[in-house]
Write an enzyme that holds these catalytic residues in place. Structure first.
Site, PDB file in Angstrom:
ATOM      1  N   GLY A   1       4.309   1.631  -0.697  1.00 47.95           N
ATOM      2  CA  GLY A   1       5.220   1.720  -1.837  1.00 47.95           C
ATOM      3  C   GLY A   1       4.490   1.838  -3.160  1.00 47.95           C
TER       4      GLY A   1
ATOM      5  N   GLU B   1       4.568   0.528   7.291  1.00 46.37           N
ATOM      6  CA  GLU B   1       4.987  -0.209   8.489  1.00 46.37           C
ATOM      7  C   GLU B   1       6.499  -0.120   8.701  1.00 46.37           C
ATOM      8  OE1 GLU B   1       3.634  -4.300   8.545  1.00 46.37           O
ATOM      9  OE2 GLU B   1       4.482  -4.688  10.527  1.00 46.37           O
TER      10      GLU B   1
ATOM     11  N   ARG C   1      -6.044  -5.076  21.904  1.00 48.21           N
ATOM     12  CA  ARG C   1      -5.260  -6.245  21.507  1.00 48.21           C
ATOM     13  C   ARG C   1      -4.208  -6.648  22.516  1.00 48.21           C
ATOM     14  NH1 ARG C   1      -4.323  -4.866  15.063  1.00 48.21           N
ATOM     15  NH2 ARG C   1      -6.439  -5.395  14.470  1.00 48.21           N
TER      16      ARG C   1
ATOM     17  N   LEU D   1       0.816  -1.203   0.000  1.00 48.08           N
ATOM     18  CA  LEU D   1       0.000   0.000   0.000  1.00 48.08           C
ATOM     19  C   LEU D   1       0.855   1.260   0.000  1.00 48.08           C
ATOM     20  CD1 LEU D   1      -2.974  -0.897   2.336  1.00 48.08           C
ATOM     21  CD2 LEU D   1      -2.908  -0.754  -0.139  1.00 48.08           C
TER      22      LEU D   1
END
Lengths: 252, 226, 658
Positions: C47, C434, C339, C45
């Site tokens: 790059g 990320e 989480r 997404l």
């Protein structure tokens, strides 16, 4: 634990001829996935001085479309709606012989062993499988309502993971389902209308130029598709292509 | 000239275009088969009705009608055969063989289309020589008097009947895939319409098979009209 | 020498920083843009979006990915959705609220200005994706549907069934293919970065290996963008794709780029448990399952033992014998607790010996009550595909028996350090998605990874990269420069060294060993002792690796063992820095939990009932900074550089989900 015999296609480079080799796969846990079974076999091959069986794989959860093995003559095995990486060994029986071959098509030259070059599919998309919208030029997302039915149909087609199983399963190595899925995905949406004719003509022409075969409506593609994409999209593409061709040749 | 050739090459040079030609010519041949069958079935109404029908066919448009139909059908047949042979050659070139082959769900008839088609082609040639050109001079004489009689005599030969029945069976195999396939190629098939299309194509195929086969069977085995 | 990092955050009020920065950013003349070559590594997404957009703007782009097609990058596997502050549901969402939720979710360890920018551009992302034809879920009226995700109090998540990442990536891939077709992007699939080339201290090129022919070659450009994802595979088992690796980022770190907050790793609570030592990866089950499923283990160890040995089945355990531990500990959030909290709670009960699944590492996710309440058909329509996926993998029908789940490594918040322009401390090297560290702090909220990747690629870098390029003369670097020759030689000799070892252990065996060590001592919970043990053990693994790894075959053709070996070698070096970071961060925050730093019964916050004992305890005064590590070679400890986190707009508070 399972004891199996593998018949695997080995081919060092695209220039080599390649052949089927036989391997023993002993003591394979039933909980292992198919690719984990190959990992186990590969470890044994490496430790006994050989070179491992090469295959494409990445996400191992059925979405990236990398894995591409033809198992007993059927791409991604005869189980429905599944990719190679999602097959588990519990589906096999003690003593089974498993034939493992690459996804075959002339347009998919073998790179090594079970790895093939599927870049022809990228070139089909590059020929027109997109909506030409510059980043930043979009209107508000909710300014164009789209009926839920159209959005759902578009999604059904867009679920394609580009693995090439449709092509590998087709007795003619036709790329119609792959191409149609994209034509239909974008053709279902209002955003896709301005380029609709241009898209179908250029994508089909690129598909032909890549050396894929022709559809003979046997629907092996649909049966092999891990995302169970319908051949309805092919009918739709045929319709779109015909109308676009008539417009191109006789009207505008 | 270019304006004419351009669209033709555009159609012929594309896979979908060529398939479109196969489907459209197939449609014409399918419709012809239906007409042909209706005409043939007149044989059950007796010699008079059948001969009258034959006469009417030959006299339509002062004898031109039958030629228009013949030329039209011939063109369709040539395009149908040429396009499918070209497609099949391309398909063979595109698809290397697996060492271990398997079929998931393709029907038998869909997998022998080229062979059923070529057999039908051979049959059509024989059939035309037999009943249309009438290379057999004896049969030609009979036909002049009564086409009805020609059919009866023609089907009294066991070998002819056998070849005819085999050809009809292969024709129906060809149709059972071809008719449904036509809908797909022309873009009219959908998952929802698929059962209806399957019903239509199977029903049509069955009618064609029963209709055409009934005549030689009635004549040869049950001595109909003799 | 340690120094304080300058994040180059623009001055002015928080909500005006980005618009002001856009105004102040340099522009490149359209005629000059085509003279600049930008190397983009990675085609997910971040790059893919960057490559496509930069090409649209007129730059010359070369894009590289290790997969056979840019469409296969691991962004594709994201299931849940993408957040955006559209407020289409009129439920009180706003840019401000998304910003605040993200800062708070990140446990106040991210940069205010970056996060606010992310929330601002989130709305443009949805517009862009819809225009590209991404088939988001819609309501019957034809407008976009939203759902609440990952414990958010508003419905701001856009989704495309359970395949949002796939649909967004395909949109991005199509835009990329469009630019490839137009000639603006030169795509290099099956190509892996093996080194970054610096010319006069600036990132001007890369060394890559063609994974088909084995050829090592150089590419020169005016700037380098790395969008190469996270390092979750340092644990060997994770939900990442098999090929995900830290090599690009680590090679940059070896060339001087600072690696920020490597200890921040996210553990996802709902994955399918490990079944054996042959296991190659873990499969995530969407978090949405927690909306209706109840998580429990038996109250007694004895019952757990019987369940593990399959002497009894889950439905035979009476309600009184079940411990719905999330509902018990966190009554207001229950099964929807964040989480990190849910994952740790699961680990705790398994450590107590109450885990189920044959390995003892698993808890139940039970739909019995939801099925009773809603009927099986509703459950089927909501989760049918997930249940089917579980059945395929685990071989058990979740309609009949509860699912077994266990936490697994899922996402890594740390990454290369970047400033507000997304440029690292190496001029010219930009890092997106990320692979950088900037937006999620110590913990990422659900449905925010896709948002960040696309924000960086579509909307941030196309503006900010000009600030660097405007200072450069286009085409100044050439592959004939000595820096390239030297880097190429180094790469070749490293490849040859690996091939020449011919030892007795497979690459995977080293990776497994490292992964297990990291999971045990630098995973869900960490402490000083374990981390120090790792710092002792990792160099030993590294040493043995370089003496005893076996890589069959040659370097001049496809060789998957060689590819893996290079990546594992980098993971080993990287793991050491990760442990240094975890050791030096003497606090617990988000995805970093130090057992020494948790609330106990002695704390007034626990006594007052504000927070449960066992919760993460932050030390904002001493650790309110970004830790950016400089690699100093294998025989020296890395140097820590700090970027202080200054909160002008929000006040860091204690996260309580009780």
């Amino acid at each position: 634990m399972l004891n199996l015999t593998l018949k695997v296609w080995r081919q060092k480079t695209s220039q080599d001829t390649g052949s089927m080799e036989t391997y023993d796969a002993k003591n394979i846990p039933e909980e292992a996935s198919f690719l984990e079974m190959l990992d186990i076999v590969n470890t044994r091959i490496i430790m006994s001085g050989g070179e491992p069986i090469h295959f494409d794989h990445d996400c191992r959860e059925g979405i990236c479309g990398s894995c591409s093995l033809t198992i007993n003559g059927v791409p991604h095995s005869k189980e429905k709606g599944i990719t190679t990486c999602q097959i588990h060994m519990r589906k096999f029986k003690e003593g089974d012989t498993i034939w493992i071959e690459p996804f075959r098509a002339r347009a998919f030259p073998v790179v090594r062993d079970l790895i093939v070059d599927r870049s022809a599919m990228d070139r089909i998309i590059a020929a027109g499988g997109y909506i030409d919208v510059r980043t930043g030029s979009a209107v508000d997302a909710n300014s164009i309502p789209i009926s839920k039915m159209d959005a759902d149909s578009a999604f059904d087609a867009a679920a394609c993971i580009g693995c090439g199983a449709c092509i590998a399963a087709c007795k003619n190595s036709s790329a119609m389902l792959f191409t149609a899925a994209k034509v239909s995905h974008l053709g279902h949406l209002p955003q896709g209308q301005p380029e609709r004719d241009k898209r179908v003509l250029s994508m089909v022409r690129q598909m032909d130029a890549e050396g894929f075969g022709n559809c003979t409506n046997q629907y092996e593609c649909e049966a092999a598709c891990p995302k169970e994409i319908s051949v309805d999209h092919i009918a739709r593409m045929n319709r779109d292509f015909t109308s676009a061709l008539i417009k191109e040749q006789l009207i505008s | 000239m270019n304006a004419l050739l351009c669209p033709i090459t555009a159609v012929w040079n594309s896979s979908i275009g060529k398939k479109l030609l196969v489907a459209l010519t197939g449609l014409a041949l399918v419709l012809f088969l239906a007409g042909h069958l209706i005409g043939n079935l007149l044989i059950y109404l007796g010699a008079e009705a059948f001969d009258e029908y034959a006469k009417a066919l030959h006299e339509a448009l002062r004898g031109g009608g039958v030629w228009i139909a013949r030329i039209g059908l011939l063109v369709c047949l040539v395009i149908h055969v040429a396009a499918t042979i070209s497609l099949t050659r391309a398909n063979r070139a595109a698809s290397p063989k697996y060492q271990h082959e398997a079929v998931i769900q393709a029907t038998k008839s869909s997998r022998i289309m080229i062979w059923s088609g070529l057999t039908i082609l051979a049959f059509v040639i024989f059939h035309l020589l037999h009943f249309t050109v009438r290379v057999d001079s004896e049969l030609a004489e009979i036909a002049k008097a009564s086409p009805h009689k020609m059919v009866i005599v023609g089907f009294s030969n066991g070998l002819v009947v056998l070849f005819y029945l085999i050809a009809m069976t292969l024709l129906c195999s060809h149709l059972s895939h071809g008719v449904a396939s036509m809908f797909q190629t022309l873009g009219f098939r959908s998952r929802k319409a698929a059962p209806l299309i399957a019903f239509l194509s199977k029903g049509y195929t069955l009618v064609i098979w029963l209709g055409f086969c009934s005549i030689p069977i009635a004549i040869y085995f049950f001595h109909f009209g003799c | 020498m340690s120094f304080v990092l300058d994040s180059k955050i623009p001055a002015g009020p928080l909500d005006q920083k980005w618009s002001k920065h856009k105004m102040d950013s340099k522009l490149i003349n359209p005629a000059n843009k085509r003279k600049f070559t930008i190397l983009v590594v990675g085609s997910g997404l971040a790059g893919g979006a960057a490559a496509a957009t930069l090409s649209e703007l007129g730059y010359k782009v070369k894009c590289f990915c290790y997969q056979d097609s840019p469409r296969r990058a691991h962004s594709i596997a994201a299931q849940g959705g993408i957040n955006a502050a559209k407020n289409y549901q009129n439920d009180g969402d706003s840019v401000r609220r998304l910003f605040y939720d993200t800062i708070k979710g990140g446990d106040f360890r991210s940069r205010e200005a970056n996060v606010h920018r992310l929330a601002e551009v989130s709305v443009n992302i949805i517009d862009q994706c819809v225009a590209q034809g991404v088939p988001f879920a819609r309501e019957y009226g034809g407008l976009l549907d939203n759902r609440s995700f990952g414990g958010a109090q508003v419905s701001r998540t856009f989704y495309a069934r359970g395949q949002t990442g796939q649909q967004l990536l395909i949109g991005c891939y199509q835009a990329l293919e469009k630019e490839i077709h137009k000639g603006g992007v030169e795509m290099h699939p099956r190509t892996e970065l093996l080194d970054l080339v610096l010319v006069d201290g600036h990132a001007k090129g890369i060394i890559v290996r063609d994974l088909v022919t084995g050829k090592v070659s150089s590419h020169a450009g005016d700037a380098v963008i790395m969008a190469t994802g996270g390092y979750g595979n340092v644990f060997f088992l994770s939900t990442n794709a098999m090929g995900c690796n830290v090599t690009a980022a680590w090679r940059a770190a070896r060339r001087g780029a600072l690696f920020a907050n490597p200890c921040y790793t996210q553990i996802h609570p709902t994955c399918i448990p490990v079944s054996g030592d042959y296991q190659s990866k873990l499969t995530l089950m969407s978090e949405s399952l927690r909306n209706d499923g109840r998580i429990w283990v038996p109250k007694s160890k004895e019952t757990a033992e019987k369940l593990r040995k399959k002497q009894i089945t889950a439905d035979q355990v009476a309600d009184d014998d079940r411990d719905y531990f999330l509902e018990r500990k966190y009554p207001s959030f229950g099964n929807l607790s964040p989480r990190d909290i849910s994952s740790r709670a699961a680990k705790e009960v398994c450590d107590e010996g109450r885990g189920i699944a044959p390995t003892g590492l698993g808890v139940y996710l039970d739909f019995r009550d939801a099925t009773k309440r809603l009927g099986e058909s509703t459950i089927r329509s909501r989760y049918g595909n997930l249940f089917q996926m579980y059945d395929k993998i685990a071989g058990e029908d979740p309609y009949k028996q509860p699912m077994m789940i266990y936490p697994a490594v899922h996402y890594t918040m740390g990454g290369l350090w970047v400033d507000y322009n997304l440029m690292s401390n190496i001029p010219g090297l930009h890092v997106l998605g990320e692979a950088n560290f900037s937006d999620h702090g110590a913990n990422r909220l659900g449905a925010s990874a896709l948002m960040q990747g696309l924000a960086d690629g579509y909307f941030v870098i196309p503006t900010t990269i000009a600030n660097y390029l405007a200072t450069q003369k286009p085409g100044s670097a050439s592959v004939n420069d000595s820096a390239f020759k030297q880097a190429e030689e180094e790469t070749n000799s490293r490849v040859n060294q690996l091939l020449g070892i011919n030892g007795k252990r497979t690459v995977d065996s080293f990776h497994r060993e490292l992964g297990l060590l990291m999971w045990d001592n630098c995973g869900m919970a960490r402490n000083k002792e374990g981390l120090e043990e790792n710092l002792k053990r990792i160099p030993e693994i590294r040493e043995e690796f370089w003496q005893n790894v076996r890589i069959p075959g040659a370097g001049n053709l496809a060789n998957m063992e060689l590819e893996k070996a290079g990546r594992v070698a980098d993971f080993i070096e990287f793991a050491e820095v990760m442990c240094h970071d975890a050791l030096s961060r003497e606090e617990s925050c988000g995805g970093h939990f130090r057992t020494e730093h948790q609330y106990t019964e002695a704390d007034p916050e626990v006594q007052s009932g504000f927070i449960a004992s066992g919760e993460a305890k932050r030390h904002d005064d001493t650790f309110g900074y970004v830790a950016a590590w400089q690699y100093n070679g294998n025989d020296q400890a890395p140097t820590l550089h700090k970027e202080p986190l200054i909160f002008e707009d929000v006040h860091p508070s204690v996260r309580s989900y009780k």
